[in-house]
Design a protein around this motif. Structure first.
Motif, mmCIF file in Angstrom:
data_model
loop_
_atom_site.group_PDB
_atom_site.id
_atom_site.type_symbol
_atom_site.label_atom_id
_atom_site.label_comp_id
_atom_site.label_asym_id
_atom_site.label_seq_id
_atom_site.Cartn_x
_atom_site.Cartn_y
_atom_site.Cartn_z
ATOM 1 N N ALA A 61 -9.165 -4.208 34.561
ATOM 2 C CA ALA A 61 -9.858 -5.136 33.673
ATOM 3 C C ALA A 61 -10.534 -4.430 32.506
ATOM 4 C CB ALA A 61 -10.866 -5.968 34.460
ATOM 5 N N ILE A 111 -0.337 -7.089 30.213
ATOM 6 C CA ILE A 111 0.138 -8.327 30.817
ATOM 7 C C ILE A 111 1.667 -8.364 30.853
ATOM 8 C CG2 ILE A 111 0.043 -10.846 30.692
ATOM 9 C CD1 ILE A 111 -2.638 -9.464 31.244
ATOM 10 N N GLU A 112 2.299 -7.917 29.770
ATOM 11 C CA GLU A 112 3.767 -7.965 29.732
ATOM 12 C C GLU A 112 4.386 -7.010 30.762
ATOM 13 O OE1 GLU A 112 3.614 -7.180 25.635
ATOM 14 O OE2 GLU A 112 3.989 -9.237 25.024
ATOM 15 N N MET A 155 -12.923 -6.444 30.085
ATOM 16 C CA MET A 155 -12.052 -7.603 29.879
ATOM 17 C C MET A 155 -12.525 -8.874 30.579
ATOM 18 S SD MET A 155 -8.333 -5.820 29.780
ATOM 19 C CE MET A 155 -7.470 -7.257 29.157
ATOM 20 N N TYR A 156 -13.607 -8.749 31.354
ATOM 21 C CA TYR A 156 -14.232 -9.967 31.864
ATOM 22 C C TYR A 156 -15.268 -10.382 30.834
ATOM 23 C CZ TYR A 156 -12.057 -8.671 36.277
ATOM 24 O OH TYR A 156 -11.148 -8.330 37.233
ATOM 25 N N LEU A 205 -11.383 -7.987 41.859
ATOM 26 C CA LEU A 205 -10.888 -7.978 40.485
ATOM 27 C C LEU A 205 -9.884 -9.103 40.231
ATOM 28 C CD1 LEU A 205 -12.416 -5.227 40.310
ATOM 29 C CD2 LEU A 205 -10.599 -4.466 38.809
ATOM 30 N N PRO A 206 -8.866 -9.245 41.090
ATOM 31 C CA PRO A 206 -7.953 -10.374 40.856
ATOM 32 C C PRO A 206 -8.650 -11.731 40.919
ATOM 33 C CG PRO A 206 -7.249 -9.061 42.766
ATOM 34 C CD PRO A 206 -8.390 -8.341 42.145
ATOM 35 N N VAL A 214 -4.822 -15.418 30.837
ATOM 36 C CA VAL A 214 -4.177 -14.524 31.790
ATOM 37 C C VAL A 214 -4.254 -15.105 33.196
ATOM 38 C CG1 VAL A 214 -4.319 -12.253 32.855
ATOM 39 C CG2 VAL A 214 -4.713 -12.523 30.401
ATOM 40 N N THR A 215 -3.113 -15.241 33.836
ATOM 41 C CA THR A 215 -3.057 -15.795 35.181
ATOM 42 C C THR A 215 -2.578 -14.719 36.146
ATOM 43 O OG1 THR A 215 -2.256 -17.748 34.079
ATOM 44 C CG2 THR A 215 -2.243 -17.785 36.456
ATOM 45 N N PRO A 216 -3.289 -14.464 37.221
ATOM 46 C CA PRO A 216 -2.847 -13.429 38.154
ATOM 47 C C PRO A 216 -1.456 -13.720 38.718
ATOM 48 C CG PRO A 216 -5.086 -14.048 38.623
ATOM 49 C CD PRO A 216 -4.575 -15.033 37.626
ATOM 50 N N PRO A 217 -0.749 -12.653 39.073
ATOM 51 C CA PRO A 217 0.659 -12.802 39.397
ATOM 52 C C PRO A 217 0.896 -13.389 40.771
ATOM 53 C CG PRO A 217 -0.032 -10.560 39.773
ATOM 54 C CD PRO A 217 -1.233 -11.280 39.259
ATOM 55 N N GLN A 218 2.092 -13.873 40.954
ATOM 56 C CA GLN A 218 2.538 -14.382 42.233
ATOM 57 C C GLN A 218 3.117 -13.233 43.031
ATOM 58 O OE1 GLN A 218 2.807 -17.713 43.482
ATOM 59 N NE2 GLN A 218 1.127 -17.783 42.026
ATOM 60 N N SER A 219 2.691 -13.108 44.244
ATOM 61 C CA SER A 219 3.353 -12.133 45.103
ATOM 62 C C SER A 219 4.598 -12.798 45.642
ATOM 63 C CB SER A 219 2.438 -11.750 46.252
ATOM 64 O OG SER A 219 3.181 -11.029 47.196
ATOM 65 N N TRP A 230 -10.214 -12.554 37.739
ATOM 66 C CA TRP A 230 -9.221 -13.024 36.763
ATOM 67 C C TRP A 230 -8.945 -14.515 36.957
ATOM 68 C CZ3 TRP A 230 -8.096 -10.823 32.423
ATOM 69 C CH2 TRP A 230 -8.059 -9.425 32.299
ATOM 70 N N GLU A 241 -3.883 -18.707 25.198
ATOM 71 C CA GLU A 241 -3.114 -18.142 26.295
ATOM 72 C C GLU A 241 -4.098 -17.522 27.278
ATOM 73 O OE1 GLU A 241 0.144 -14.611 26.609
ATOM 74 O OE2 GLU A 241 -0.197 -15.460 24.639
ATOM 75 N N TRP A 267 3.072 -5.985 33.405
ATOM 76 C CA TRP A 267 2.697 -6.497 34.726
ATOM 77 C C TRP A 267 3.661 -7.605 35.157
ATOM 78 C CZ3 TRP A 267 -1.084 -10.964 34.709
ATOM 79 C CH2 TRP A 267 -1.413 -11.358 36.004
ATOM 80 N N GLY A 275 -2.092 -12.469 26.176
ATOM 81 C CA GLY A 275 -1.304 -11.458 26.875
ATOM 82 C C GLY A 275 -0.167 -10.910 26.035
ATOM 83 N N THR A 276 -0.136 -11.222 24.742
ATOM 84 C CA THR A 276 1.014 -10.837 23.924
ATOM 85 C C THR A 276 0.682 -9.722 22.941
ATOM 86 O OG1 THR A 276 1.702 -13.139 24.046
ATOM 87 C CG2 THR A 276 2.852 -11.772 22.435
#
Ligand SMILES: Cc1cc2nc3c(=O)[nH]c(=O)nc-3n(C[C@H](O)[C@H](O)[C@H](O)COP(=O)(O)O)c2cc1C
Ligand code: SF4
Ligand code: FES
Lengths: 435, 178
Positions: free
Chosen positions: A167, A129-130, B69-70, B27-28, B165-170, B31, B163, A132, B139-140
């Motif tokens: 995943a 995650i980091e 991880m799901y 996959l995203p 996990v949130t998918p990233p912003q493009s 998430w 915490e 990423w 995520g840490t």
């Protein structure tokens, strides 16, 4: 000790180097501009002259892969970055993505230009995650500065980079499994050439695709900066192992960490760089290049550490992904090998019989030996099972799984026998390891 | 009952726009679903994803179950994942795992404490081998972890929100940001 030029890690310790402003203040994106002014094939030629080999494990020459990509732009081409890093002992791509994300992003842009790709997917393992976030932030900054997006720097070319989070499946590091996973499927490997077309011609979404490791594309920056020929002068071992490579050194050494090392540096110097085996202890064995490369004997130590140099008698396959794990004399080899067997057993995707059944069997035998119920005949049985996986598994996971097992048997057969004869009492209590 | 809000659906649409096929956004999207559904994927979550991506539900389930991880079951508020692979193992991972098992009263096979605060699991190599033993929570990453540090961490986490996990912003300029 020889000087280790730092090419990838040149700016590693500059504060704020993960931001685009500091990166650009240190020459960032100049190499991309330089490459963009070249013809794609001229970039590939520099890479060929540089002798760059893939840093993801197989050590395959990068230019051969790139040259197999069609030279037109009729259909979209993809660059797919393998940031799945799951090999036990390997921790270099994470370090690079956390600390130097623009090195990766700039490397992606150069590669995309060379293979005429307009889209790049960075497949990052789910745990990361980091890294990423770090890489996504760098991509966002590159968009803001106009290095990504439409008509980049007036070149008429479009470059889009996306991150894609995995995943949790080691098998997804294998390149055809990675593409399956990227396309939203189970991460299982597919038929390889000659039974199937090259991914460079028909890969992800049946379009030309190149899968490259994070470090491989990052290495393009020094290659473009120095020129392929100058880059190829770096390295003192085999003419086929040129330049520098990242090694994550872990286990029983004084200063574990990720080191950038010139290929062909004598292995004894590599050990010295990381402070040597921890004080008061002696080297028992080590895994030179990630767990699927197996164990090496503690001598000789003065051979050139590169793709060709690893002593043949270790029966290991080579440098692999650059995960060097060092074990001192306190290490019980049987439970360590058991852990690796269980790892590969757990990660086997189950598609082919030799790997699925063979690893399940090995898992059971190791379980019984460690529980104190092993038989002397188990040793030959283990060897036979490995032999029946060797060369017969569908992908390299099965092959990789047996190297730690076979090498541990070759080097430490006596220890296996002592464990088996001594029963449970001879077993090392795992909670004492590390003390 | 659908849990996806219009905003969640828009997030899925943005993910879909990144790929040549809708399926590739699976996959995203999972998430996102895992985040919306509080850290795991009940059947309804997979159904919602299947509907939005126009895929058979069986396909979505087949994929979701392949990846570790799901989460197929609810987990505690904080999942403590301790690496037990070889680099960590030779530097005391087993002691750390047993310490946590004693302290939390659960087995590190993915059990959750009775109060629902912690799930404890041993995991494979986290790619932090140079700083063994390594632990991940949410995520840490926590590295070079000693038993004392683990105690302090557990104490701190008790009152911390989980915490997710949130998918990233493009950052593609033409894309909407959420
Ligand atoms: C089971 C398995 C796992 C792999 N894992 C990785 C990985 O995590 N990262 C990686 O770069 N390559 C991995 N590889 C190698 C890739 O299949 C592929 O060779 C590599 O990504 C090609 O990139 P390169 O030519 O730049 O090295 C793995 C291979 C196998 C068989
Ligand atoms: S070797 Fe193992 S991981 Fe590879 S395809 Fe066969 S079962 Fe799957
Ligand atoms: S072995 Fe624990 S992080 Fe790699």
């Amino acid at each position: 000790m020889s000087e280790q030029p730092q090419l990838l890690y040149k700016h590693r310790h500059v504060p704020g180097i993960n931001t685009i402003d500091v990166w650009m203040a240190h020459g960032g994106y100049e190499n991309f501009k330089k490459a963009l002014a070249m013809e794609p094939d001229a970039v590939i030629e520099e890479v060929k002259v540089s002798g760059l080999r893939g840093r993801g494990g197989a050590g395959f020459p990068t230019h051969i892969k790139w040259n197999a990509v069609p030279k037109n732009r009729d259909v979209e081409h993809y660059l797919i970055i393998n940031a799945d890093e799951g090999e036990p002992g390997t921790a270099k791509d994470r370090d690079l993505m956390n600390g130097l994300p623009h090195l990766l992003v700039e490397g992606c842009l150069i590669s995309m230009h060379a293979i005429r790709a307009s889209k790049c997917y960075i497949y990052i393992r789910g745990e990361y995650i980091e890294p990423w976030k770090s890489v996504q932030k760098a991509i966002n900054e590159a968009y803001e500065k106009g290095f990504c997006g439409k008509n980049v720097l007036g070149s008429g070319l479009d470059f889009d980079i996306y991150t894609h989070l995995g995943a949790g499946a080691y098998e997804c590091g294998e390149e055809s499994a990675l593409m399956s996973s990227l396309m939203g499927e189970r991460g299982m490997p597919r038929m390889k050439p000659p039974a199937a077309p090259l991914p460079m011609i028909s890969g992800a979404w049946k379009r030309p695709s190149v899968v490259n490791n994070v470090e491989t594309v990052s290495t393009l920056l020094p290659i473009i900066e120095l020129g392929g020929a100058k880059y190829a002068e770096i390295g003192y071992g085999s003419p086929r192992s040129r330049g520098t490579k990242l090694f994550s050194i872990s286990g029983h050494v004084e200063k574990p960490g990720v080191y950038e090392i010139v290929l062909g540096t004598p292995f004894s110097e590599v050990l010295e760089l990381c402070g040597g085996v921890r004080k008061g202890h002696t080297l028992k064995t080590y895994i030179p290049g990630g767990s699927s490369m197996g164990f090496a004997p503690p001598t000789p130590l003065d051979y050139p550490f590169d793709y060709e140099g690893i002593p043949a008698n270790t029966k290991t396959l080579g440098l692999g992904s650059g995960g060097l794990i060092v074990f001192d004399e306190t290490t019980p080899i049987v439970p360590i090998t058991q852990r690796l067997v269980d790892f590969y057993h757990h990660e086997s995707c189950g598609k082919c019989t030799p790997c699925r059944e063979g690893l399940n069997w090995l898992h059971k035998i190791y379980g019984r030996i460690v529980a104190g119920a092993g038989k002397e005949s188990d040793i030959d049985l283990i060897w036979d099972i490995c032999d029946s996986i060797r060369g017969k598994s569908f992908c390299a996971l099965g092959e990789g799984a047996i190297w730690p097992v076979m090498t541990s048997l070759l080097l430490f057969r006596d220890e296996y026998l002592a464990y088996i004869r001594g029963g449970k009492d001879a077993m090392t209590d795992l909670t004492t390891i590390g003390l | 009952m659908s849990k996806f809000t219009e905003k969640d659906k828009a997030r899925l649409d943005e993910l879909i726009s990144r790929y040549p096929t809708k399926k590739a956004a699976l996959l995203p999207s999972l998430w996102v679903a895992q985040e919306v559904y509080g850290g795991w994927l009940p059947l309804e979550a997979m159904d919602e994803v299947a509907q939005h991506l126009e895929l058979p539900t069986a396909d979505v389930q087949g994929v979701a179950t392949f990846y570790t991880m799901y989460n197929k079951e609810p987990r505690g508020q904080h999942a403590i994942e301790i690496c037990h692979n070889v680099s960590c193992m030779v530097l005391g991972a087993e002691q750390l795992i047993q310490h946590c098992e004693r302290k939390l009263g659960v087995s590190a096979t993915g059990e959750t404490t009775a109060d629902g605060v912690f799930t404890l699991a041993r995991v494979e190599c986290l790619g932090a081998c140079c700083n063994a033993p390594a632990v991940q929570v949410g995520g840490t990453y926590y590295e070079n972890v000693t038993a004392e540090q683990m105690d302090a961490l557990l104490e701190k986490l008790k009152s911390a929100p989980s915490e997710v996990v949130t998918p990233p912003q493009s950052a593609m300029p033409e894309m909407r940001k959420f």
